[in-house]
Design a protein around this motif. Structure first.
Motif, PDB file in Angstrom:
ATOM      1  N   UNK A 185     -34.034 -53.520 -49.407  1.00  0.00           N
ATOM      2  CA  UNK A 185     -35.414 -53.106 -49.140  1.00  0.00           C
ATOM      3  C   UNK A 185     -36.057 -53.972 -48.074  1.00  0.00           C
ATOM      4  N   UNK A 186     -35.767 -55.268 -48.160  1.00  0.00           N
ATOM      5  CA  UNK A 186     -36.312 -56.200 -47.171  1.00  0.00           C
ATOM      6  C   UNK A 186     -35.832 -55.839 -45.760  1.00  0.00           C
ATOM      7  N   UNK A 187     -34.530 -55.557 -45.643  1.00  0.00           N
ATOM      8  CA  UNK A 187     -33.983 -55.245 -44.318  1.00  0.00           C
ATOM      9  C   UNK A 187     -34.520 -53.904 -43.820  1.00  0.00           C
ATOM     10  N   UNK A 188     -34.679 -52.961 -44.734  1.00  0.00           N
ATOM     11  CA  UNK A 188     -35.278 -51.668 -44.365  1.00  0.00           C
ATOM     12  C   UNK A 188     -36.665 -51.894 -43.785  1.00  0.00           C
TER      13      UNK A 188
ATOM     14  N   UNK B 100     -36.720 -48.681 -40.882  1.00  0.00           N
ATOM     15  CA  UNK B 100     -36.014 -47.406 -41.007  1.00  0.00           C
ATOM     16  C   UNK B 100     -34.993 -47.498 -42.121  1.00  0.00           C
ATOM     17  N   UNK B 101     -34.707 -46.339 -42.678  1.00  0.00           N
ATOM     18  CA  UNK B 101     -33.961 -46.256 -43.911  1.00  0.00           C
ATOM     19  C   UNK B 101     -32.502 -46.651 -43.770  1.00  0.00           C
ATOM     20  N   UNK B 102     -31.935 -46.373 -42.589  1.00  0.00           N
ATOM     21  CA  UNK B 102     -30.512 -46.629 -42.385  1.00  0.00           C
ATOM     22  C   UNK B 102     -30.267 -48.046 -41.856  1.00  0.00           C
ATOM     23  N   UNK B 103     -31.381 -48.799 -41.621  1.00  0.00           N
ATOM     24  CA  UNK B 103     -31.186 -50.080 -40.941  1.00  0.00           C
ATOM     25  C   UNK B 103     -30.295 -51.073 -41.687  1.00  0.00           C
ATOM     26  N   UNK B 104     -30.302 -51.102 -43.030  1.00  0.00           N
ATOM     27  CA  UNK B 104     -29.412 -52.093 -43.660  1.00  0.00           C
ATOM     28  C   UNK B 104     -27.950 -51.896 -43.268  1.00  0.00           C
ATOM     29  N   UNK B 105     -27.522 -50.645 -43.208  1.00  0.00           N
ATOM     30  CA  UNK B 105     -26.114 -50.435 -42.871  1.00  0.00           C
ATOM     31  C   UNK B 105     -25.883 -50.751 -41.396  1.00  0.00           C
ATOM     32  N   UNK B 106     -26.875 -50.451 -40.577  1.00  0.00           N
ATOM     33  CA  UNK B 106     -26.758 -50.761 -39.151  1.00  0.00           C
ATOM     34  C   UNK B 106     -26.594 -52.272 -38.969  1.00  0.00           C
TER      35      UNK B 106
ATOM     36  N   UNK C  72     -35.270 -54.641 -31.165  1.00  0.00           N
ATOM     37  CA  UNK C  72     -35.300 -56.107 -31.303  1.00  0.00           C
ATOM     38  C   UNK C  72     -35.301 -56.533 -32.776  1.00  0.00           C
ATOM     39  N   UNK C  73     -35.953 -55.738 -33.622  1.00  0.00           N
ATOM     40  CA  UNK C  73     -36.002 -56.105 -35.048  1.00  0.00           C
ATOM     41  C   UNK C  73     -34.602 -56.052 -35.666  1.00  0.00           C
ATOM     42  N   UNK C  74     -33.824 -55.036 -35.285  1.00  0.00           N
ATOM     43  CA  UNK C  74     -32.442 -54.953 -35.774  1.00  0.00           C
ATOM     44  C   UNK C  74     -31.630 -56.149 -35.269  1.00  0.00           C
ATOM     45  N   UNK C  75     -31.843 -56.486 -33.990  1.00  0.00           N
ATOM     46  CA  UNK C  75     -31.096 -57.606 -33.401  1.00  0.00           C
ATOM     47  C   UNK C  75     -31.403 -58.897 -34.171  1.00  0.00           C
TER      48      UNK C  75
END
Ligand code: AMP
Ligand code: MG
Length: 339
Positions: A33-36, A41-47, A85-88
């Motif tokens: 949930x934190x990473x989302x 975005x919903x898929x971001x943890x797997x990304x 940038x947030x994903x990075x």
């Protein structure tokens, strides 16, 4: 295979690579949930976990083996986009759990280390997170790494962070230690905990099954990935023990390899789908080295020498040697799978 190939050295490197990647994936999964929220975005943890896992695997292989050719699923273009940038940032944080001092440039360079093409001299293939849906559900997934040479996997390492070595535990109930399997061709397979605990690898062999006992099968959770109604019919003909267990990822190969199921059926759902090499290379070697038979639905061996896809094969049947041909026969009987 090149003369310098040292299966023990490659197996050790592969094992360390998937073990460290597993630590990173587990950390991200525990903070879904934190990473989302960070990346909105919903898929971001797997990304995030996908990129981090690929970077860690490439980094460990480079450290232990030097210049390596890795055919991975991911590239760095997404993370290089300023909009991401947030994903990075989240990926960097995840990687630093096992890679102290990693910076953006080193991270992106390691991810790009996974963009090689299959090569006749041999190459690694990596699925940094196999079983994306399982990962997002908090269930089963795997980090899968194999070295392919001469059209076959010769070394394979499969980290299953949530797959318990305790058979009594449900697949939906993640285990605190998980399991990790390392195989080398004609040298067998070893199992250890994925995360601490008794980390000493021990050799593993599929236990013999009682003759005439019903076939316990497993298959994908996703009905789009394997034809579940066809597998029910196949098991009816071949003598199955009720509904197959359903779990995501190459953990299914491990489950058959260690004798918790007798067969893994992957029956094509649509014409023309070509299985990806990284979805099968490590798992198939683990199963074969434990004493299973792995073929496509026509009974042909999987051909990993056709690029990134198993172009010459359709579907997969991984099973105990005593039931494999019966399953292939039952598949032929229902015929409609061929097309
Ligand atoms: P599983 O966890 O066994 O369901 O397998 C997950 C893998 O299925 C993913 O890594 C995908 O590459 C692959 N996949 C995607 N679409 C299909 C399809 N139509 N048939 C079979 N496998 C697929
Ligand atoms: Mg996959």
């Amino acid at each position: 295979m090149n003369k310098l190939f040292d299966s023990e050295k490659y197996a050790r490197a592969a094992s360390e690579a998937v073990e460290k990647a597993g630590v990173v994936c587990r950390a991200v999964q525990s903070r879904l949930d934190e990473v989302r929220a960070i990346a909105k975005d919903d898929k971001s943890p797997v990304t995030v976990a996908d990129f981090a896992s690929q970077a860690v695997v490439v980094r460990v292989l480079r450290e232990l083996l030097g210049d390596v050719r890795v055919v991975g699923e991911e590239g760095s273009a997404f993370l290089r986009d300023p909009d991401h940038a947030a994903h990075l940032g989240a990926t960097l944080n995840a990687v630093r759990i096992v890679w102290e001092g990693c910076d953006e440039a080193a991270l992106l360079d390691a991810i790009d280390g996974g963009d090689a093409e299959p090569h006749a001299d041999g190459f690694w293939t990596l699925d940094p997170i196999d079983g994306t849906k399982g990962f997002l559900r908090g269930g089963q997934y795997a980090v899968s790494l194999a070295y392919i040479s001469g059209g076959s996997p010769v070394v394979g390492a499969l980290c299953c962070p949530n797959l318990s070595r305790d058979f009594g535990r449900s697949f939906d109930d993640p285990d605190p230690h998980g399991s990790l399997y390392v195989a080398a061709r004609r040298e067998g397979v070893r199992v250890q905990s994925a995360m601490g605990g008794d980390t000493e690898p021990v050799s593993m062999r599929r236990p013999g099954r009682e003759e005439g006992a019903p076939i316990r099968a497993c298959e994908s959770v996703e009905s789009a990935h394997s034809d579940q109604s066809a597998s029910s019919r196949v098991l009816e003909i071949a003598g199955g023990a009720g509904e197959p267990a359903r779990l995501d990822s190459q953990c299914k190969y491990a489950v058959v390899a260690r004798g918790q199921a007798d067969a893994y059926l992957r029956l094509p759902t649509k014409k023309g789908y070509v299985e990806r090499i990284w979805d099968h290379a490590a798992g198939a070697l683990v199963a074969v080295e434990a004493g299973c038979v792995v073929t496509d639905i026509d009974g042909n061996l999987l051909d990993f020498g056709q690029g990134k896809g198993l172009e010459k094969n359709r579907g997969v049947v991984c099973a105990d040697p005593g039931v494999h041909s019966r399953l292939i026969g039952a598949i032929a009987d229902i015929g409609s799978l061929r097309g």
